[in-house]
Design a protein around this motif. Structure first.
Motif, PDB file in Angstrom:
ATOM      1  N   GLN A   1      14.286  -4.665  16.125  1.00 29.48           N
ATOM      2  CA  GLN A   1      14.045  -4.947  17.552  1.00 29.48           C
ATOM      3  C   GLN A   1      12.614  -4.627  17.943  1.00 29.48           C
ATOM      4  O   GLN A   1      11.962  -5.394  18.668  1.00 29.48           O
ATOM      5  N   LEU A   2      12.105  -3.493  17.463  1.00 26.41           N
ATOM      6  CA  LEU A   2      10.726  -3.101  17.766  1.00 26.41           C
ATOM      7  C   LEU A   2       9.746  -4.113  17.172  1.00 26.41           C
ATOM      8  O   LEU A   2       8.775  -4.505  17.829  1.00 26.41           O
TER       9      LEU A   2
ATOM     10  N   PHE B   1       9.759   5.126  19.353  1.00 27.63           N
ATOM     11  CA  PHE B   1       9.864   3.697  19.642  1.00 27.63           C
ATOM     12  C   PHE B   1       9.497   3.393  21.098  1.00 27.63           C
ATOM     13  O   PHE B   1       8.813   2.414  21.380  1.00 27.63           O
ATOM     14  N   GLU B   2       9.950   4.232  22.009  1.00 34.83           N
ATOM     15  CA  GLU B   2       9.606   4.033  23.422  1.00 34.83           C
ATOM     16  C   GLU B   2       8.107   4.202  23.629  1.00 34.83           C
ATOM     17  O   GLU B   2       7.500   3.479  24.407  1.00 34.83           O
TER      18      GLU B   2
ATOM     19  N   CYS C   1       3.098   8.224  11.024  1.00 30.09           N
ATOM     20  CA  CYS C   1       4.480   8.724  11.087  1.00 30.09           C
ATOM     21  C   CYS C   1       5.483   7.650  10.700  1.00 30.09           C
ATOM     22  O   CYS C   1       6.391   7.911   9.899  1.00 30.09           O
ATOM     23  N   ILE C   2       5.335   6.470  11.250  1.00 27.56           N
ATOM     24  CA  ILE C   2       6.282   5.400  10.933  1.00 27.56           C
ATOM     25  C   ILE C   2       6.179   5.019   9.456  1.00 27.56           C
ATOM     26  O   ILE C   2       7.190   4.755   8.809  1.00 27.56           O
TER      27      ILE C   2
ATOM     28  N   GLY D   1       2.895   1.774  24.775  1.00 21.40           N
ATOM     29  CA  GLY D   1       1.543   1.445  24.348  1.00 21.40           C
ATOM     30  C   GLY D   1       1.337  -0.045  24.196  1.00 21.40           C
ATOM     31  O   GLY D   1       0.293  -0.579  24.589  1.00 21.40           O
ATOM     32  N   HIS D   2       2.337  -0.717  23.672  1.00 15.63           N
ATOM     33  CA  HIS D   2       2.254  -2.168  23.459  1.00 15.63           C
ATOM     34  C   HIS D   2       2.003  -2.900  24.769  1.00 15.63           C
ATOM     35  O   HIS D   2       1.265  -3.883  24.799  1.00 15.63           O
TER      36      HIS D   2
END
Length: 166
Positions: free
Chosen positions: A160-161, A117-118, A103-104, A123-124
Motif C-alpha cells: 500500500q505504501l 509508514f505514517e 531503517c526500512i 513526508g510524501h
C-alpha cells in the motif's frame, strides 16, 4: 606501552555499546517530551534538533551507527514528532528521510510496527517528486515488500505504501 589490536578492539566495542545506550536514552527522553508534553513546533525552533539527532546517529566517517535498535528508536521519535506536527516542513522531512530509508532497508518489520509508514506518508505529501525518487525510499519500500523477512500484514502495508509513493 603499545596497545594491542585486540585491546583496541575491546575498547572500541565497549565504547560502541556505551554510545548505543546513551543514544537509546536520548531518543527515549526526546520521545517522552514530544509525546507527553504540550510543546509545539515553535518550542523546538532554533536548536536544529532534527539535524543534530541525525548527526548523532552517524559515525565520524558518515556511516549510520551499527545498532538497529537505536535507529528504530530514532525513527519512532521522528514519527511521534510528525504526528504532533513538530516535524512538519519539507526541510524537516529532507533531513530525516535518509534515516527512514536506512531503517526500512535494514529493519522492515520493525518499521511496520513503529509508525514509520505514517511519517513517510506525511513526508510524501510535502516533498517534491524528484526528492522522493532520488531519496531511495521507493527502492527501500519495494525491497521490503518483496523480501521474505516480513509477515503478510507487513507485506500488505508495504505494498500500500509503495502504491502511494508511486
Amino acid at each position: 606501552l603499545p596497545i594491542s589490536d585486540k585491546a583496541k578492539a575491546k575498547v572500541e566495542d565497549s565504547n560502541n555499546r556505551l554510545a548505543s545506550v546513551v543514544l537509546t536514552l536520548m531518543f527515549s527522553t526526546w520521545m517522552n517530551i514530544a509525546h507527553n508534553s504540550t510543546m509545539t513546533r515553535d518550542d523546538f525552533q532554533g536548536i536544529d534538533l532534527f539535524q543534530k539527532c541525525i548527526e548523532a546517529l552517524k559515525t565520524p566517517s558518515g556511516e549510520w551507527v551499527d545498532d538497529k535498535q537505536v535507529l528504530i528508536d530514532a525513527s519512532r521519535f521522528y514519527a511521534c514528532c510528525s504526528e504532533k506536527q513538530i516535524l512538519s516542513t519539507k526541510d524537516d522531512f529532507e533531513i530525516i528521510f535518509p534515516l527512514v530509508v536506512e531503517c526500512i532497508s535494514n529493519c522492515p518489520e520493525d518499521c511496520f510496527h513503529s509508525g514509520l509508514f505514517e511519517l513517510v506518508k506525511d513526508g510524501h505529501s510535502l516533498l517534491e517528486k524528484s526528492f522522493i525518487q532520488s531519496s531511495g525510499i521507493v527502492g527501500a519500500v519495494a525491497a521490503a515488500w518483496e523480501s521474505g523477512g516480513v509477515d503478510e500484514s507487513a507485506k500488505g502495508a508495504f505494498y500500500q505504501l509503495l502504491k502511494e509513493l508511486l
